[in-house]
Design an enzyme around this catalytic site. Structure first.
Site, mmCIF file in Angstrom:
data_model
loop_
_atom_site.group_PDB
_atom_site.id
_atom_site.type_symbol
_atom_site.label_atom_id
_atom_site.label_comp_id
_atom_site.label_asym_id
_atom_site.label_seq_id
_atom_site.Cartn_x
_atom_site.Cartn_y
_atom_site.Cartn_z
ATOM 1 N N LYS A 81 0.859 -1.187 0.000
ATOM 2 C CA LYS A 81 0.000 0.000 0.000
ATOM 3 C C LYS A 81 0.894 1.236 0.000
ATOM 4 C CE LYS A 81 -3.808 1.888 2.834
ATOM 5 N NZ LYS A 81 -4.621 1.597 4.037
ATOM 6 N N SER A 156 -9.382 1.443 3.192
ATOM 7 C CA SER A 156 -8.563 2.195 2.259
ATOM 8 C C SER A 156 -7.473 1.369 1.570
ATOM 9 C CB SER A 156 -7.890 3.371 2.979
ATOM 10 O OG SER A 156 -7.012 2.883 3.984
ATOM 11 N N SER A 180 -9.482 -0.805 7.374
ATOM 12 C CA SER A 180 -8.922 -0.569 6.035
ATOM 13 C C SER A 180 -8.248 -1.775 5.396
ATOM 14 C CB SER A 180 -7.933 0.593 6.077
ATOM 15 O OG SER A 180 -8.613 1.801 6.207
#
Lengths: 460, 66
Positions: A81, A156, A180
């Site tokens: 990420k 996310s 997330s």
């Protein structure tokens, strides 16, 4: 025609690399080909580090050929990420504010991956600074769901979920502040593991709310997540996944005591009826495995959400206040508008939320005194269409994931079926504090007893 | 911020206006209602945090086997 990945799980690829049935170069090249052909539709990647990946793969191949197999991640393609700092490689947080940011150091988790011999495939999409929802006014578009690209990935850790689900990487590292890792894992049909609050070193991971932020891992299976966690997590918390050595061996979880937090998803914030039914089927699997199932009750979900969100917002506002005052135009509108609400919170609001957090943690400790695991929902149902996904959703209904961010317990997001439209449905299994090993064991036992994790999206 | 918008809407609206005035950027008109709703939701969360934890009977006792 896109070549299918040679392996459908990280563990299977690890076994093949160890036995030299496949070379890391061949595996990495297949994944790079898939990125080249699929990512223009899915937008999982912000930066593809193809040269670095092939160099890592060559190094792994040379070392393994010389008898130096380091472990299950050696030669395995992994994505990060884009809130995880990588030395000399752009780390953008999916934000214009960091578009040209090239960190001078690797995050601690990246160092651990390198020591394990993993191959860095690239940096993956997120919501801006890992908060809010899909935005179209950022330098990169939001990721799309591989099961149906008109649908949302969740977030996310949107890019990590999409990249794993599309077979572009075999595992990914994400971050989880209030769901997330767990929510996008559920929407994309993969496994997401948020370990306990401090179980993976978060140094070098751009913060959202430091008292809630947790580094997490994502892959197709619990076994894969166990292998990732074993490589990057604290040594005293790691499970001992046996499957690389002895595939197919059963896992005995007979006698484990599970409490179902049904009121969270049936009363406090009802989820779709098909997701509720799928969770009932998952509970039946645990019952078949010899677990005892009983009903548990905690303070209502909105109380957890109020506490967690006020803490989250106050912390993220403190981190961004300076730039919001001097150059707000550098942020996307959704992030800017949400985080600016933090200016409305007083010190007393934050102190009250912190005090509430202690009360909620105490309530959880009482509940966990006589049980090993909790089961509850992770999302409201299957992934919505991307054009219907609002960054304001966090204000509209409480998150099923928030309670275990507030307490810092480890939690797994697992697939428990598919909606009528073919999109995955998930649920959450939660462990005791510091109980990562037992949680992974239970998750893997569930996985061995079910077939949901074997399905792949139509684009596979 | 005011913690009970449902009981004191005028005070909450005034507080929202003050917050809007303090912004260093202009809010897109299309976003205004979503932001206003979020602001009031935040106030409700603050109110909820000020109430004691609602321990239901099942919280304190082992569950009953199904």
């Amino acid at each position: 025609m896109i070549a299918a990945p040679p392996f459908s799980s990280l563990a299977a690829a690890a076994r093949a690399i160890k036995s030299k049935a496949i070379s890391p170069i061949e595996l990495v090249q297949t994944c790079l080909d898939r990125v080249a052909r699929k990512d223009s539709a899915l937008h999982a990647f912000i930066t593809v580090t193809a040269e670095r990946a092939l160099a890592d793969a060559r190094a792994a191949e040379n070392e393994i050929s010389a008898g130096g197999w380091r472990g299950p991640l050696h030669g395995i393609p992994i994505g990060l990420k884009d809130v995880i700092e990588t030395k000399g490689i752009p780390t953008t947080a999916h934000s214009r504010t960091l578009q040209h940011n090239r960190p001078q150091h690797d995050a601690a988790v990246v160092e651990r991956l390198r020591e394990a011999g993993a191959v860095l495939m690239g940096k993956l999409s997120t919501h801006e600074f890992a908060l809010g929802g899909p935005s179209w006014d950022l330098p990169w578009p939001p990721a799309r769901n591989p099961w149906n690209s008109a649908h949302f990935t969740g977030g996310s850790s949107s890019g990590p979920a999409a990249a794993v689900a599309a077979g572009m990487v075999l595992g990914a590292i994400g971050s989880d502040t209030s769901g997330s890792v767990r929510s996008p894992a559920a929407f994309c049909g993969i496994t997401g593991f948020k370990p306990g609050y401090d179980a993976i070193d978060a140094r070098g991971v751009l913060p959202v709310a430091p008292s809630l932020d947790t580094v997490g891992v994502m892959a197709w299976t619990v076994e894969d997540c166990g292998l990732l966690f074993e490589a990057v997590g604290r040594a005293d918390r790691a499970a001992t996944p046996s499957a690389v050595i002895a595939p197919g061996s059963g896992i005995d979880i007979k006698g484990m005591r599970i409490k179902v937090l049904r009121h969270f998803y049936a009363e406090d914030a009802p989820i779709s009826t098909e997701n509720q039914a799928a969770i009932e089927c998952a509970l039946a699997v645990f019952r078949e495995l010899g677990c005892t199932i009983s009903e548990g009750r905690l303070p209502a979900l909105p109380e957890w959400m109020a506490c967690g969100f006020i803490i989250l917002l106050s912390e993220v506002y403190r981190l961004h206040r300076g730039r919001l005052e001097t150059s707000p135009e550098q942020y996307g509108a959704a992030f800017r508008n949400i985080v600016s609400l933090g200016a409305a919170l007083s010190e007393d609001d934050c102190a009250v939320a912190e005090r509430k957090r202690m009360e909620l943690v105490a309530a959880m400790q009482i509940l966990m005194e006589d049980c090993d695991l909790l089961v509850t929902a992770v999302q409201n149902g299957a992934a919505p269409r991307l054009d219907k996904a609002s960054p304001w959703a966090v204000f509209m209904r409480p998150s099923q994931a928030m309670p275990f961010s507030v307490t810092g317990q480890p939690a797994l997001s697992l697939c428990c079926g598919y909606a009528e439209d073919g999109l995955p449905l998930g649920f959450q299994v939660v462990g005791r504090r510091c109980g990562e090993a037992a949680l992974l064991r239970a998750g893997q036992a569930y996985e061995l007893a079910t077939d949901w994790h074997r399905r792949r999206p139509p684009c596979w | 911020m005011p913690s009970d918008p449902s009981g004191d809407a005028g005070r909450s609206d005034a507080s929202f206006a003050a917050w809007l005035d303090g912004l260093r950027f202009s809010l897109d008109r299309s976003e205004l209602e979503a932001v206003r709703a979020a602001y009031h939701q935040l106030a409700r969360m603050n109110e909820l945090n000020r109430k004691p934890v609602s321990l239901s009977p099942g919280t304190m006792h082992p569950g009953t086997d199904e």
